[in-house]
Design a protein around this motif. Structure first.
Motif, PDB file in Angstrom:
ATOM      1  N   HIS A  15       0.537  -1.339   0.306  1.00  0.00           N
ATOM      2  CA  HIS A  15      -0.042  -0.176   0.419  1.00  0.00           C
ATOM      3  C   HIS A  15       0.838   1.048   0.169  1.00  0.00           C
ATOM      4  N   MET A  16       2.201   1.237   0.709  1.00  0.00           N
ATOM      5  CA  MET A  16       2.713   3.055   0.496  1.00  0.00           C
ATOM      6  C   MET A  16       4.347   2.282   0.035  1.00  0.00           C
TER       7      MET A  16
ATOM      8  N   CYS B 148       1.333   4.708  14.718  1.00  0.00           N
ATOM      9  CA  CYS B 148       1.487   3.292  14.307  1.00  0.00           C
ATOM     10  C   CYS B 148       2.130   3.075  15.537  1.00  0.00           C
TER      11      CYS B 148
ATOM     12  N   ILE C  55       0.634  -1.296  16.966  1.00  0.00           N
ATOM     13  CA  ILE C  55       1.254  -1.586  16.506  1.00  0.00           C
ATOM     14  C   ILE C  55       2.429  -1.358  16.160  1.00  0.00           C
TER      15      ILE C  55
ATOM     16  N   VAL D  56       5.961  -0.691  14.388  1.00  0.00           N
ATOM     17  CA  VAL D  56       6.348  -1.597  13.130  1.00  0.00           C
ATOM     18  C   VAL D  56       7.461  -0.499  13.592  1.00  0.00           C
ATOM     19  N   ILE D  57       7.626   0.656  13.976  1.00  0.00           N
ATOM     20  CA  ILE D  57       8.361   1.725  12.608  1.00  0.00           C
ATOM     21  C   ILE D  57       8.620   2.468  14.063  1.00  0.00           C
TER      22      ILE D  57
ATOM     23  N   LEU E 255       9.472  -2.844   5.546  1.00  0.00           N
ATOM     24  CA  LEU E 255       7.611  -2.854   5.665  1.00  0.00           C
ATOM     25  C   LEU E 255       7.090  -4.111   5.548  1.00  0.00           C
TER      26      LEU E 255
ATOM     27  N   CYS F 281       2.652  -5.108  10.141  1.00  0.00           N
ATOM     28  CA  CYS F 281       1.704  -4.048   9.721  1.00  0.00           C
ATOM     29  C   CYS F 281       1.113  -3.687   9.406  1.00  0.00           C
ATOM     30  N   VAL F 282      -0.332  -3.111   9.459  1.00  0.00           N
ATOM     31  CA  VAL F 282      -1.565  -3.649   8.868  1.00  0.00           C
ATOM     32  C   VAL F 282      -2.074  -2.844   8.013  1.00  0.00           C
TER      33      VAL F 282
ATOM     34  N   GLY G 199      -2.424   2.784   6.918  1.00  0.00           N
ATOM     35  CA  GLY G 199      -1.995   4.012   6.387  1.00  0.00           C
ATOM     36  C   GLY G 199      -2.307   5.449   7.381  1.00  0.00           C
ATOM     37  N   GLN G 200      -1.781   5.356   8.716  1.00  0.00           N
ATOM     38  CA  GLN G 200      -2.273   6.502   9.825  1.00  0.00           C
ATOM     39  C   GLN G 200      -0.987   7.037   9.697  1.00  0.00           C
ATOM     40  N   CYS G 201       0.132   6.861   9.040  1.00  0.00           N
ATOM     41  CA  CYS G 201       1.204   6.891   9.262  1.00  0.00           C
ATOM     42  C   CYS G 201       0.990   8.189   7.984  1.00  0.00           C
TER      43      CYS G 201
HETATM   44 FE1  SF4 Z   1       2.073   1.350  11.271  1.00  0.00          FE
HETATM   45 FE2  SF4 Z   1      -0.559   1.295   9.874  1.00  0.00          FE
HETATM   46 FE3  SF4 Z   1       1.120   2.398   9.238  1.00  0.00          FE
HETATM   47 FE4  SF4 Z   1       1.348   0.292   9.076  1.00  0.00          FE
HETATM   48  S1  SF4 Z   1       0.249   1.363   7.183  1.00  0.00           S
HETATM   49  S2  SF4 Z   1       3.414   1.537   9.399  1.00  0.00           S
HETATM   50  S3  SF4 Z   1       0.322  -0.567  10.591  1.00  0.00           S
HETATM   51  S4  SF4 Z   1       0.827   3.307  11.347  1.00  0.00           S
END
Ligand code: SF4
Ligand code: HC0
Length: 574
Positions: A138-139, A156, A161, A163-164, A183, A188-189, A192-194
């Protein structure tokens, strides 16, 4: 309250306020970079420094509490010099490719650099160089544009979670995953909140706009688009409209002018999800199936459950999400009806969500033998396509979705806000299990509305007291699931949405800068768009959607039928 002076003005502020908040009350904006309310409050970037009379050094306004009689200065020559210097130091290692950057125009660093008139080459020197991390579905992470503010790290962590985080020290310091993993190798789920927390162009979704433009230009393809409920509630923000504007009609007009052959509504398949999921709930209650039933429409949540709560995967509803059900119905029912070869159909989703890009590629999401969905665009990518096509969004007329897959009930619309799926399911479950007809106020299940992270209620459905819970944000999901696991809660039905506030606050929505997010409840404003639309629709229950009725009468037979299972249900990984 305490009384203090800011730049000579008398201000009264709550005693737990920070200087930043008190200044805001006095109409003074103090610049920030790292601060993001409730997500990242570490006072590290030095942009919000202020002078406090009598103190030996500058204070970080974002973390420094107010005090009685305090005298604060926010805009002295020394502060302006300090902030300018801070920005020049950040820019010395920043990859200044602003002309083509996705965030050009809404980059918080760019804006401050302009406001402070910085010399962008003052500290030219050796620059670290980082490879992009494009491993996830996704990113992309581009650390060459990262300013180490740690807002993504906070976001994150807030998702439970984590993971970063920062790796290495000093000049080599950078944000990444533990042991420099990519990643995609972590848990990571894809929420996209990051991305929506990032002030610069260091984090962005994988861009599928070229692929979609190409499909539209291919005469062999029938290109169908669906839009998720929450997109209409935020797309206008990309065109300068106020937060909380419903742009459904203009969005449909824009999609048609972009060249999509059919413009349909995910609200339709949200209704379909309710039919299947309400049926699944009733079946599980009657036959002693696994309870609580937990919703499965938020792909970030599904992945989270598979990874962290393996023992609860059987609680997940077997229903595909509305996005996937839509693609499945287009490539089976609609293809047959219109006599189109499913392999010629190209189905695009516009979603407020980055995890939908990942969901598209999951196993067992191919009802017609080809993937249900061919491309997923975020709300932001749609805005960029509209701009590239030269469409003047604000002056477009309001148009209607195409038929037949363009009708959604009010129940489908509210899916986009936390609590909406539960409310939609209750409207159908109550009417199916009891002989009552819900009208007017009785249709509103107010206890499950609102942006609170965890909501609980008990409803009488026939002879059964149904205990429901609604959570949004994965940190809240973790708390609730731990309670269920420990036997401390007795729910029958649980809705989980990965993003705090639900899809309206998804990781694919237009990015609002910290200055807005810190002071406005964007989740509530966007959600109000959906509840208002629901209130004003003639059809507010999924089972009363005429196209849904026809679909069952002529094709699927009944909810939970063998055919419905083949097309609309899926499996999970344990
Ligand atoms: Fe964390 Fe969500 Fe960004 Fe993945 S997409 S690194 S789970 S905040
Ligand atoms: Fe949502 Fe959905 S409500 S997840 O939040 O269920 O993304 O808006 O489209 O699929 O309908 C997102 C929003 C959707 C799906 C629907 C569900």
């Amino acid at each position: 309250n305490v009384n203090l002076k800011i730049n000579g003005l008398s201000v009264s502020a709550p005693k737990d306020a920070t200087i930043l908040e008190a200044a805001r009350l006095a109409g003074i904006n103090i610049p920030t970079l790292c601060y993001l309310k409730d997500v990242n409050q570490i006072g590290a970037c030095r942009m919000c420094l202020v002078e406090v009379k009598g103190a030996r050094s500058f204070a970080a306004a974002c973390v420094q509490p107010v005090g009685e009689g305090m005298e604060v200065y926010t805009n002295t020559p020394a502060l302006r010099r300090s902030r300018k210097n801070t920005l020049e130091l950040i820019l010395s290692t920043h990859d200044k490719k602003c002309l083509s950057c996705v965030r050009s125009g809404d980059c918080e660093l760019q804006r401050l650099a302009r406001e402070y008139g910085v010399d962008e080459s003052k500290y030219e020197g050796e620059k670290p160089h980082y490879e992009l991390d494009a491993s996830a579905a996704h990113m992309i992470r581009d650390n060459n544009k990262c300013i180490l503010c740690r807002r993504c790290v906070g976001a994150c962590a807030e998702q439970g979670i984590g993971v970063i985080g920062p790796n290495r020290r000093g000049f080599a310091s950078h944000i990444g995953c533990a042991f420099e993993m990519e990643l995609a190798e972590t848990s990571c789920v894809s929420c996209g909140q990051c991305i929506v927390a990032c002030p610069t162009g260091a984090l962005y979704e994988k861009d599928d706009t070229a692929k979609v433009f190409e499909a539209i230009g291919d005469p062999e393809k029938v290109v169908v688009v669906q839009t998720a409920p929450a997109v209409r509630a935020a797309l206008g923000e990309s065109f300068g409209m106020p937060i909380g504007t419903n742009v459904k009609g203009k969005m449909v007009a824009a999609l048609r002018r972009l060249g999509f052959d059919k413009v349909f509504d995910t609200d339709f398949s949200a209704d379909l999800t309710i039919m299947e999921e309400a049926n699944e709930f009733i079946e599980r209650v009657k036959n002693g199936g696994k309870l609580p039933l937990i919703t499965s429409c938020s792909p970030g949540w599904v992945k989270f459950c598979e990874h962290y709560y393996e023992d609860m995967v059987d609680n997940l509803s077997s229903c595909k999400s509305p996005q996937q059900m839509f693609g499945a119905i287009v490539k089976t029912y609609y293809a047959e009806k219109e006599n189109i070869d499913p392999s010629k159909l190209f189905v695009v989703s516009v979603m407020p969500c980055t995890a939908k890009k990942f969901e598209r590629g999951r196993d067992d999401q191919a009802a017609a033998g080809v993937q249900d969905i061919d491309a997923v665009l975020t709300t932001r990518e749609l805005a960029s396509m509209i701009k590239r096509a030269g469409l003047m969004f604000e002056s477009l007329p309001d148009e209607e979705f195409d038929m037949p897959l363009g009708i959604g009930s009010g129940a489908g619309v509210i899916f986009g806000a936390t609590g909406g799926v539960m409310e939609a399911a209750l409207r159908t479950a109550v009417e199916t299990l009891t002989d009552t007809k819900l009208e007017g106020e009785a249709l509103d299940f107010k206890e499950v509305r609102g942006t609170k992270g965890i909501k609980e209620a008990t409803y009488k459905v026939g002879d059964l007291d149904v205990n429901v819970a609604v959570v949004s944000g994965l940190k809240n999901a973790r708390m609730l699931l731990d309670k269920i696991r420990a036997g401390e809660a007795n729910y029958h039905f649980v809705e989980v949405m990965a993003c705090p506030g639900g899809c309206v606050n998804g990781g694919g929505q237009p990015i609002q800068p910290a200055s807005v997010r810190n002071n406005t409840d964007i989740r509530a404003l966007r959600a109000s768009v959906l509840y208002n639309e629901d209130k004003n629709l003639p059809i507010r229950k999924s089972h009363e959607n005429p196209v849904i009725k026809e679909l069952y009468d002529t094709y699927l037979e009944k909810p939970g039928s063998h055919k419905a299972h083949e097309i609309l249900h899926t499996t999970y990984v344990k």
